[in-house]
Design an enzyme around this catalytic site. Structure first.
Site, mmCIF file in Angstrom:
data_model
loop_
_atom_site.group_PDB
_atom_site.id
_atom_site.type_symbol
_atom_site.label_atom_id
_atom_site.label_comp_id
_atom_site.label_asym_id
_atom_site.label_seq_id
_atom_site.Cartn_x
_atom_site.Cartn_y
_atom_site.Cartn_z
ATOM 1 C CE LYS A 35 -14.095 2.105 12.122
ATOM 2 N NZ LYS A 35 -14.492 0.689 12.132
ATOM 3 C CB SER A 41 -14.858 2.862 22.723
ATOM 4 O OG SER A 41 -15.054 2.278 21.468
HETATM 5 P P1 NDP Z 1 -20.723 -0.166 4.485
HETATM 6 O O1 NDP Z 1 -21.767 0.878 4.382
HETATM 7 O O2 NDP Z 1 -19.323 0.170 4.117
HETATM 8 O O3 NDP Z 1 -21.131 -1.436 3.565
HETATM 9 C C1 NDP Z 1 -22.468 -1.904 3.594
HETATM 10 C C2 NDP Z 1 -22.544 -3.272 2.919
HETATM 11 O O4 NDP Z 1 -23.847 -3.787 3.176
HETATM 12 C C3 NDP Z 1 -22.373 -3.252 1.406
HETATM 13 O O5 NDP Z 1 -21.793 -4.458 0.988
HETATM 14 C C4 NDP Z 1 -23.839 -3.140 0.918
HETATM 15 O O6 NDP Z 1 -24.058 -3.670 -0.380
HETATM 16 C C5 NDP Z 1 -24.524 -4.036 1.934
HETATM 17 N N1 NDP Z 1 -25.941 -3.696 2.097
HETATM 18 C C6 NDP Z 1 -26.457 -2.594 2.682
HETATM 19 N N2 NDP Z 1 -27.804 -2.628 2.644
HETATM 20 C C7 NDP Z 1 -28.141 -3.788 2.009
HETATM 21 C C8 NDP Z 1 -29.380 -4.381 1.650
HETATM 22 N N3 NDP Z 1 -30.571 -3.801 1.953
HETATM 23 N N4 NDP Z 1 -29.357 -5.563 1.013
HETATM 24 C C9 NDP Z 1 -28.186 -6.189 0.731
HETATM 25 N N5 NDP Z 1 -26.968 -5.669 1.036
HETATM 26 C C10 NDP Z 1 -26.953 -4.466 1.670
HETATM 27 O O7 NDP Z 1 -20.820 -0.710 6.000
HETATM 28 P P2 NDP Z 1 -19.646 -1.396 6.826
HETATM 29 O O8 NDP Z 1 -18.962 -2.372 5.950
HETATM 30 O O9 NDP Z 1 -18.843 -0.357 7.510
HETATM 31 O O10 NDP Z 1 -20.450 -2.144 8.018
HETATM 32 C C11 NDP Z 1 -21.186 -3.326 7.750
HETATM 33 C C12 NDP Z 1 -21.729 -3.886 9.047
HETATM 34 O O11 NDP Z 1 -20.674 -4.377 9.873
HETATM 35 C C13 NDP Z 1 -22.490 -2.860 9.905
HETATM 36 O O12 NDP Z 1 -23.678 -3.460 10.327
HETATM 37 C C14 NDP Z 1 -21.572 -2.598 11.080
HETATM 38 O O13 NDP Z 1 -22.304 -2.305 12.247
HETATM 39 C C15 NDP Z 1 -20.850 -3.939 11.203
HETATM 40 N N6 NDP Z 1 -19.538 -3.827 11.862
HETATM 41 C C16 NDP Z 1 -19.335 -4.477 13.044
HETATM 42 C C17 NDP Z 1 -18.116 -4.401 13.691
HETATM 43 C C18 NDP Z 1 -17.928 -5.115 15.003
HETATM 44 O O14 NDP Z 1 -16.934 -4.846 15.703
HETATM 45 N N7 NDP Z 1 -18.791 -6.048 15.353
HETATM 46 C C19 NDP Z 1 -16.996 -3.629 13.140
HETATM 47 C C20 NDP Z 1 -17.293 -2.988 11.852
HETATM 48 C C21 NDP Z 1 -18.536 -3.087 11.267
HETATM 49 P P3 NDP Z 1 -23.874 -2.751 -1.699
HETATM 50 O O15 NDP Z 1 -22.394 -2.710 -1.975
HETATM 51 O O16 NDP Z 1 -24.634 -3.470 -2.751
HETATM 52 O O17 NDP Z 1 -24.436 -1.400 -1.367
#
Ligand code: NDP
Length: 287
Positions: free
Chosen positions: A68, A17
């Site tokens: 957050k 950032s």
């Molecule tokens: P969360 O931890 O809140 O959610 C994770 C999600 O990923 C859930 O839906 C989970 O499924 C799924 N998941 C995790 N591991 C696996 C797996 N091995 N197989 C299948 N599904 C899986 O994370 P966030 O939502 O905060 O972030 C998600 C991604 O978005 C991150 O990679 C982050 O870096 C990216 N991001 C990018 C941004 C940008 O500006 N480019 C901004 C915000 C986030 P389940 O519910 O089944 O556990």
């Protein structure tokens, strides 16, 4: 006069950032200081950091992992929230309502929380020229990032929305919760399914899971196709994008979303409109 900003997180050393906002300040021709602010992982410490920063004349703070939700709770309890922060259930941009402060409100009462992540994604998709109006969209993931983009996606005029997740109940609970919380989302019919059962032709498929961090791959059906595939992750080869590129889809990683959400924060704080494409190009060259 120098305007002061911070990003609060734990860990925080990796945050991009400061470089991004300093590039925006060059473009806007204003003098800023933007610092990484480490904070112990508890609510009292977070509030203390926020109060000290804004009491000292700070203009705006970004909030990242793991705060957050804490920032959302603080703004919901005493301050104010934008509609996007309310539906996201998370805050990534904090500012102070100066009028309230002048009328004697405390920092926590005058605190205003917004969430620019979702609109940052929409702005990036628009800049790529991918049509959103009427689009059949599949969103994979039901965590914080997915939650934050649902309202902006619907507001952008998409046609259908399907949310797929490893744990289907999390996707359906999310839809139920957001449909009750937001009239705009409630009016939209949203399907849910397991990621492995997501099939058919979509215009845009967005990966909002954190699977890219683990190196695992999503169980994508051979009967799943799209014109455009977007992964919110960035900065490394992404099997999700490789899968759809091999099927002739256009693809994009999420670096532009990162710049897009930062630009919206900067605009809210300073009033300057950022040329995101130019800033992104400069930042890529400086990497
Ligand atoms: P969360 O931890 O809140 O959610 C994770 C999600 O990923 C859930 O839906 C989970 O499924 C799924 N998941 C995790 N591991 C696996 C797996 N091995 N197989 C299948 N599904 C899986 O994370 P966030 O939502 O905060 O972030 C998600 C991604 O978005 C991150 O990679 C982050 O870096 C990216 N991001 C990018 C941004 C940008 O500006 N480019 C901004 C915000 C986030 P389940 O519910 O089944 O556990």
């Amino acid at each position: 006069m120098t305007q002061h900003f911070i990003v609060i997180g734990n860990p925080i050393a990796h945050s991009k950032s400061p470089e991004i906002h300093e590039q925006f300040a060059v473009q806007a021709g204003i003098d800023i200081s933007y610092q990484r602010q480490y904070c112990p992982d508890d609510t009292a410490s977070f509030i203390a950091v926020v109060e000290a920063f804004f009491n000292g004349g700070g203009v705006g703070a970004n909030v990242t992992v793991p705060f957050k939700q804490v920032a959302y709770d603080c703004c919901a309890a005493r301050g104010g929230l934008s509609a996007h922060a309310k539906t996201a259930g998370a805050v990534n941009t904090l500012s102070i309502n100066q009028a309230m402060l002048q009328q004697g409100a405390s920092i926590t009462e005058a605190l205003y929380g917004d969430n620019t992540d979702g609109q940052g994604l929409i702005n990036h998709i628009n800049s790529l020229g991918w049509p959103l109006t009427g689009a059949r969209v599949a969103l994979i993931g039901a965590g914080g990032a997915a939650r934050g983009v649902i309202l902006p996606l619907i507001e952008s005029g998409i046609g259908t929305l399907t949310i797929a997740n490893r744990t289907v109940s999390k996707a359906s609970n999310l839809v139920d919760e957001l449909s009750t919380a937001s009239e705009t989302i409630g009016k939209h019919s949203i399907k849910t399914c397991a990621t492995s059962e997501l099939t058919g032709q979509f215009d845009i498929i967005i990966n909002a899971t954190s699977i890219g961090l683990s190196g695992d791959t999503l169980p994508l059906s051979e009967m799943l196709n799209c014109h455009y595939a977007y992964d919110m992750m960035y900065g490394r080869p992404l099997p999700f994008l490789q899968h759809f590129a091999a099927r002739d889809a256009q693809t994009s990683e999420g670096y532009g979303m990162l710049i897009g959400q930062a630009a919206l924060s900067f605009e809210r704080w300073t009033g300057y409109q950022i040329d995101v494409a130019t800033a992104t190009e400069t930042l890529r060259q400086n990497k």
